[in-house]
Design a protein around this motif. Structure first.
Motif, PDB file in Angstrom:
ATOM      1  N   ARG A  15       5.582 -33.962 -25.232  1.00  0.00           N
ATOM      2  CA  ARG A  15       6.619 -34.753 -24.543  1.00  0.00           C
ATOM      3  C   ARG A  15       6.328 -34.875 -23.052  1.00  0.00           C
ATOM      4  NH1 ARG A  15       8.373 -32.775 -29.177  1.00  0.00           N
ATOM      5  NH2 ARG A  15      10.041 -33.847 -30.323  1.00  0.00           N
ATOM      6  N   VAL A  16       5.740 -33.850 -22.474  1.00  0.00           N
ATOM      7  CA  VAL A  16       5.307 -33.932 -21.080  1.00  0.00           C
ATOM      8  C   VAL A  16       4.217 -34.991 -20.933  1.00  0.00           C
ATOM      9  CG1 VAL A  16       4.096 -32.671 -19.257  1.00  0.00           C
ATOM     10  CG2 VAL A  16       5.987 -31.575 -20.494  1.00  0.00           C
ATOM     11  N   VAL A  17       3.275 -34.999 -21.862  1.00  0.00           N
ATOM     12  CA  VAL A  17       2.214 -36.004 -21.843  1.00  0.00           C
ATOM     13  C   VAL A  17       2.807 -37.411 -21.936  1.00  0.00           C
ATOM     14  CG1 VAL A  17       0.300 -36.973 -23.178  1.00  0.00           C
ATOM     15  CG2 VAL A  17       0.403 -34.510 -22.737  1.00  0.00           C
ATOM     16  N   ALA A  18       3.743 -37.613 -22.861  1.00  0.00           N
ATOM     17  CA  ALA A  18       4.355 -38.932 -23.041  1.00  0.00           C
ATOM     18  C   ALA A  18       5.095 -39.375 -21.778  1.00  0.00           C
ATOM     19  CB  ALA A  18       5.315 -38.904 -24.234  1.00  0.00           C
ATOM     20  N   GLU A  19       5.807 -38.463 -21.166  1.00  0.00           N
ATOM     21  CA  GLU A  19       6.558 -38.796 -19.944  1.00  0.00           C
ATOM     22  C   GLU A  19       5.604 -39.130 -18.798  1.00  0.00           C
ATOM     23  OE1 GLU A  19       9.911 -39.500 -17.560  1.00  0.00           O
ATOM     24  OE2 GLU A  19       9.856 -39.106 -19.727  1.00  0.00           O
ATOM     25  N   ALA A  20       4.530 -38.358 -18.674  1.00  0.00           N
ATOM     26  CA  ALA A  20       3.561 -38.620 -17.614  1.00  0.00           C
ATOM     27  C   ALA A  20       2.888 -39.974 -17.799  1.00  0.00           C
ATOM     28  CB  ALA A  20       2.525 -37.499 -17.574  1.00  0.00           C
ATOM     29  N   LEU A  21       2.514 -40.297 -19.029  1.00  0.00           N
ATOM     30  CA  LEU A  21       1.896 -41.598 -19.295  1.00  0.00           C
ATOM     31  C   LEU A  21       2.849 -42.744 -19.004  1.00  0.00           C
ATOM     32  CD1 LEU A  21       0.015 -40.854 -22.644  1.00  0.00           C
ATOM     33  CD2 LEU A  21      -1.011 -41.163 -20.378  1.00  0.00           C
ATOM     34  N   ALA A  22       4.118 -42.560 -19.382  1.00  0.00           N
ATOM     35  CA  ALA A  22       5.115 -43.607 -19.156  1.00  0.00           C
ATOM     36  C   ALA A  22       5.309 -43.892 -17.668  1.00  0.00           C
ATOM     37  CB  ALA A  22       6.448 -43.207 -19.778  1.00  0.00           C
ATOM     38  N   PRO A 161      13.811 -30.431 -29.782  1.00  0.00           N
ATOM     39  CA  PRO A 161      13.585 -31.879 -29.751  1.00  0.00           C
ATOM     40  C   PRO A 161      14.929 -32.603 -29.774  1.00  0.00           C
ATOM     41  CG  PRO A 161      12.178 -30.818 -31.385  1.00  0.00           C
ATOM     42  CD  PRO A 161      13.155 -29.778 -30.927  1.00  0.00           C
ATOM     43  N   GLY A 162      14.994 -33.698 -29.063  1.00  0.00           N
ATOM     44  CA  GLY A 162      16.280 -34.406 -29.013  1.00  0.00           C
ATOM     45  C   GLY A 162      16.140 -35.784 -28.421  1.00  0.00           C
ATOM     46  N   ASP A 189      14.308 -34.312 -22.080  1.00  0.00           N
ATOM     47  CA  ASP A 189      14.877 -34.238 -20.738  1.00  0.00           C
ATOM     48  C   ASP A 189      14.194 -33.167 -19.891  1.00  0.00           C
ATOM     49  OD1 ASP A 189      16.632 -36.351 -20.885  1.00  0.00           O
ATOM     50  OD2 ASP A 189      18.334 -35.151 -21.546  1.00  0.00           O
ATOM     51  N   LEU A 190      13.723 -32.106 -20.523  1.00  0.00           N
ATOM     52  CA  LEU A 190      12.937 -31.120 -19.794  1.00  0.00           C
ATOM     53  C   LEU A 190      11.691 -31.768 -19.220  1.00  0.00           C
ATOM     54  CD1 LEU A 190      12.550 -27.607 -19.815  1.00  0.00           C
ATOM     55  CD2 LEU A 190      10.458 -28.549 -20.755  1.00  0.00           C
ATOM     56  N   ALA A 191      11.061 -32.655 -19.999  1.00  0.00           N
ATOM     57  CA  ALA A 191       9.869 -33.350 -19.512  1.00  0.00           C
ATOM     58  C   ALA A 191      10.186 -34.221 -18.308  1.00  0.00           C
ATOM     59  CB  ALA A 191       9.266 -34.193 -20.638  1.00  0.00           C
ATOM     60  N   ILE A 192      11.365 -34.836 -18.315  1.00  0.00           N
ATOM     61  CA  ILE A 192      11.774 -35.638 -17.152  1.00  0.00           C
ATOM     62  C   ILE A 192      11.881 -34.753 -15.919  1.00  0.00           C
ATOM     63  CG2 ILE A 192      13.621 -37.024 -16.131  1.00  0.00           C
ATOM     64  CD1 ILE A 192      14.328 -38.020 -18.880  1.00  0.00           C
ATOM     65  N   ALA A 193      12.568 -33.624 -16.053  1.00  0.00           N
ATOM     66  CA  ALA A 193      12.747 -32.715 -14.922  1.00  0.00           C
ATOM     67  C   ALA A 193      11.400 -32.226 -14.398  1.00  0.00           C
ATOM     68  CB  ALA A 193      13.628 -31.537 -15.334  1.00  0.00           C
ATOM     69  N   LEU A 194      10.472 -31.960 -15.307  1.00  0.00           N
ATOM     70  CA  LEU A 194       9.159 -31.480 -14.891  1.00  0.00           C
ATOM     71  C   LEU A 194       8.400 -32.556 -14.121  1.00  0.00           C
ATOM     72  CD1 LEU A 194       6.750 -29.330 -17.012  1.00  0.00           C
ATOM     73  CD2 LEU A 194       5.885 -31.181 -15.593  1.00  0.00           C
ATOM     74  N   LEU A 195       8.396 -33.767 -14.631  1.00  0.00           N
ATOM     75  CA  LEU A 195       7.671 -34.833 -13.936  1.00  0.00           C
ATOM     76  C   LEU A 195       8.355 -35.222 -12.631  1.00  0.00           C
ATOM     77  CD1 LEU A 195       4.976 -36.177 -14.725  1.00  0.00           C
ATOM     78  CD2 LEU A 195       6.046 -34.936 -16.596  1.00  0.00           C
ATOM     79  N   ASP A 196       9.678 -35.115 -12.578  1.00  0.00           N
ATOM     80  CA  ASP A 196      10.368 -35.327 -11.299  1.00  0.00           C
ATOM     81  C   ASP A 196       9.861 -34.329 -10.260  1.00  0.00           C
ATOM     82  OD1 ASP A 196      11.886 -37.363 -12.392  1.00  0.00           O
ATOM     83  OD2 ASP A 196      13.728 -36.169 -12.553  1.00  0.00           O
ATOM     84  N   GLU A 197       9.733 -33.073 -10.677  1.00  0.00           N
ATOM     85  CA  GLU A 197       9.233 -32.035  -9.775  1.00  0.00           C
ATOM     86  C   GLU A 197       7.780 -32.299  -9.392  1.00  0.00           C
ATOM     87  OE1 GLU A 197       8.802 -28.597  -7.478  1.00  0.00           O
ATOM     88  OE2 GLU A 197      10.663 -29.489  -8.234  1.00  0.00           O
ATOM     89  N   ALA A 198       6.996 -32.788 -10.335  1.00  0.00           N
ATOM     90  CA  ALA A 198       5.598 -33.098 -10.045  1.00  0.00           C
ATOM     91  C   ALA A 198       5.479 -34.181  -8.976  1.00  0.00           C
ATOM     92  CB  ALA A 198       4.889 -33.543 -11.322  1.00  0.00           C
ATOM     93  N   GLU A 199       6.310 -35.190  -9.090  1.00  0.00           N
ATOM     94  CA  GLU A 199       6.235 -36.324  -8.168  1.00  0.00           C
ATOM     95  C   GLU A 199       6.909 -36.048  -6.830  1.00  0.00           C
ATOM     96  OE1 GLU A 199       6.206 -39.735 -11.691  1.00  0.00           O
ATOM     97  OE2 GLU A 199       8.034 -39.360 -10.538  1.00  0.00           O
ATOM     98  N   ASN A 200       7.951 -35.230  -6.848  1.00  0.00           N
ATOM     99  CA  ASN A 200       8.682 -34.916  -5.617  1.00  0.00           C
ATOM    100  C   ASN A 200       8.938 -33.407  -5.565  1.00  0.00           C
ATOM    101  OD1 ASN A 200       9.392 -37.728  -4.525  1.00  0.00           O
ATOM    102  ND2 ASN A 200      10.124 -37.843  -6.645  1.00  0.00           N
ATOM    103  N   PRO A 201       7.942 -32.633  -5.127  1.00  0.00           N
ATOM    104  CA  PRO A 201       8.054 -31.174  -5.168  1.00  0.00           C
ATOM    105  C   PRO A 201       9.247 -30.648  -4.373  1.00  0.00           C
ATOM    106  CG  PRO A 201       5.788 -31.852  -4.730  1.00  0.00           C
ATOM    107  CD  PRO A 201       6.630 -33.083  -4.622  1.00  0.00           C
ATOM    108  N   ALA A 202      10.051 -29.844  -5.037  1.00  0.00           N
ATOM    109  CA  ALA A 202      11.219 -29.243  -4.394  1.00  0.00           C
ATOM    110  C   ALA A 202      11.304 -27.740  -4.639  1.00  0.00           C
ATOM    111  CB  ALA A 202      12.503 -29.914  -4.895  1.00  0.00           C
ATOM    112  N   HIS A 203      10.408 -27.211  -5.475  1.00  0.00           N
ATOM    113  CA  HIS A 203      10.474 -25.793  -5.840  1.00  0.00           C
ATOM    114  C   HIS A 203       9.073 -25.176  -5.795  1.00  0.00           C
ATOM    115  CE1 HIS A 203      13.919 -27.809  -7.838  1.00  0.00           C
ATOM    116  NE2 HIS A 203      14.571 -26.744  -7.429  1.00  0.00           N
TER     117      HIS A 203
END
Length: 212
Positions: A15-22, A161-162, A189-203
């Motif tokens: 799911r992380v891969v799918a979110e990153a590709l999207a 999964p959801g 949604d976890l994948a979204i949060a992870l990619l958000d952090e990847a693109e805009n580091p806050a932690h």
């Protein structure tokens, strides 16, 4: 971004891969055996390696902007998580490549418990205690590291999964629960949060959590 994913064929990793590709990122998935079916999109590059081997990690991470690890050992092999964490940290030391790790929820503090962590709370399932404790040790290794630009993402207590909703909350070291006292997040949604952090580091060099 150029992103390498360890554990890319797993439930969370896929799911992380799918979110990153999207989002238009270039994704490399690390596999141990390229001959095995992996089910990854054709746009994903493959690299052969093992997170437990610092040499593999360093080689595969060369030229990348970010490494994501979402590995989860099979029951009975929980000790492999520590070996993979050490391999990633040693392999990325001095490279300048950022690392985001998907960990566990067991080390999150239970709200209103005077500091009790989830893995030590009454009623915590015995069948998942070994992986919870392995994840707690994993987080300790990250927190003790002073050479890698890491981020540790703890999911909510229930990760399944959801549906990809894009509606969730972020926290730091306390378990996120809803009005009914439930703690959950979908893998999507976890994948979204992870990619958000990847693109805009806050932690950076810190742990954060996500939940509804």
């Amino acid at each position: 971004m150029r992103i390498t994913v360890f554990g890319a064929t797993g439930n969370v990793g896929s799911r992380v891969v799918a979110e990153a590709l999207a989002r238009g990122h270039e994704v490399t998935a690390v596999v141990r055996d390229p001959a095995k079916p992996h089910g990854l999109p054709s746009t994903v590059a493959l690299a052969v390696g093992d997170a437990r081997d610092p040499g593999d990690v360093s080689r595969i991470a060369a030229g990348q902007d970010l490494v994501i690890t979402a590995t989860r050992p099979a029951p009975g092999s929980e000790h492999e998580l520590t070996a993979a964490t050490r391999g990633l940290l040693d392999g990325l030391a001095g490279t300048g490549v950022r690392l985001i790790a998907v960990g566990g929820a067991g080390s999150l503090t239970v709200p209103g418990s005077d500091g009790t962590v989830l893995a030590e709370s009454p009623g915590f399932p015995d069948e998942i205690r070994p992986i919870a404790l392995a994840c707690n040790e994993q987080l300790d290794l990250y927190r003790a590291d002073g050479k890698v630009d890491w981020t540790y993402l703890s999911p909510a207590a229930l990760l399944e999964p959801g549906v990809r909703t894009g509606r969730f909350r972020l926290g730091l070291d306390e378990l996120l629960v809803d009005a009914e006292g439930d703690s959950a997040i979908s893998m999507e949604d976890l994948a979204i949060a992870l990619l958000d952090e990847a693109e805009n580091p806050a932690h950076r060099r810190a742990r954060f959590t996500v939940g509804y």
